[in-house]
Design a protein around this motif. Structure first.
Motif, mmCIF file in Angstrom:
data_model
loop_
_atom_site.group_PDB
_atom_site.id
_atom_site.type_symbol
_atom_site.label_atom_id
_atom_site.label_comp_id
_atom_site.label_asym_id
_atom_site.label_seq_id
_atom_site.Cartn_x
_atom_site.Cartn_y
_atom_site.Cartn_z
ATOM 1 N N GLN A 1 0.885 -1.166 0.000
ATOM 2 C CA GLN A 1 0.000 0.000 0.000
ATOM 3 C C GLN A 1 0.919 1.210 0.000
ATOM 4 N N CYS B 1 -10.006 -0.353 0.956
ATOM 5 C CA CYS B 1 -9.525 0.231 2.211
ATOM 6 C C CYS B 1 -10.644 1.112 2.758
ATOM 7 N N HIS C 1 -3.551 2.133 7.062
ATOM 8 C CA HIS C 1 -4.384 1.584 5.993
ATOM 9 C C HIS C 1 -5.155 0.374 6.505
ATOM 10 N N ASN D 1 2.173 -2.046 4.464
ATOM 11 C CA ASN D 1 1.819 -0.626 4.443
ATOM 12 C C ASN D 1 3.103 0.196 4.398
ATOM 13 N N LYS E 1 3.019 -5.371 8.162
ATOM 14 C CA LYS E 1 2.279 -6.117 7.151
ATOM 15 C C LYS E 1 1.468 -7.221 7.810
ATOM 16 N N LYS F 1 2.463 2.268 9.218
ATOM 17 C CA LYS F 1 3.561 2.160 8.261
ATOM 18 C C LYS F 1 4.597 1.128 8.704
#
Length: 213
Positions: free
Chosen positions: A77, A145, A105, A99, A130, A127
């Motif tokens: 993402q 999302c 996300h 991310n 995963k 961030k």
């Protein structure tokens, strides 16, 4: 003198054995090259803006089962988008959703090929993190999302390990497929699915496909 003769004979025997080994290795290498068949083709489109990101795959092969892949597939993402936009993966593949953005996300899909019982929500994460998910059902998961509704992507889960996703010109290549007769299928975000028989009898089978709106 006799001892020297025996030593020379032993050396010659080892040389012959080594030479045979090299010959066998070359033969096996040539055989493997011959058996590494592939399907190469191009997808043309009618009424669709692009021939890119169309999944092309070999459908179910009767009496043939495949083990789940050991290596995961990563969907990122990044810059407020799923990257890649379309990913094809064999049934049983674990997809890791990463991310890379500085904002949180979420990843969810409301169904797989219309089956709402297969809907799933992985939650939201920051961030650098995963989350994995193993796709055990054949079909298409429409990625969304709920934090950023403009984001969308697709995971096309195929019944065989023989698949590809077209490039910007509609070209694709499916490698390492055994010789045989197969059914080739396509999936497109905007077009109708297509089905075509393909005979992989030589090193390369060439295919032309058309996807219509």
């Amino acid at each position: 003198m006799q001892e020297e003769f025996e030593q020379e004979r032993n050396v010659m025997s080892l040389v012959k054995i080594a030479a045979k080994g090299v010959a066998v290795g070359l033969t096996l290498a040539l055989v493997s090259v011959v058996k590494a068949n592939e399907i190469k083709g191009k997808v043309s489109v009618q009424g669709i803006k692009s021939a890119e990101n169309i999944a092309v795959y070999v459908d179910v092969i009767p009496d043939k089962k495949f083990d789940a892949p050991k290596d995961p597939v990563v969907v990122d993402q990044r810059k407020m988008a799923f990257v890649p936009h379309v990913v094809a993966a064999q049934q049983g593949t674990t997809v890791e959703f990463l991310n890379s953005d500085s904002v949180g996300h979420n990843v969810y899909w409301p169904s797989i090929s219309g089956n709402k019982k297969l809907a799933h929500n992985l939650g939201t994460w920051p961030k650098g993190e995963k989350k994995p998910f193993q796709f055990n059902d054949v079909g298409v998961a429409s990625l969304l999302c709920n934090v950023h509704p403009e984001m969308s992507g697709y995971v096309v889960v195929t019944p065989t390990p023989y698949f590809a996703v077209t490039d910007k010109d509609g070209n694709f290549e499916i490698k390492n497929i055994p010789a045989g007769k197969y059914t080739l299928k396509t999936w497109s975000e905007d077009g109708k699915p297509t089905t075509q028989a393909v005979d992989v009898s030589g090193a390369t089978a060439s295919v032309e496909l058309t996807v219509k709106k």
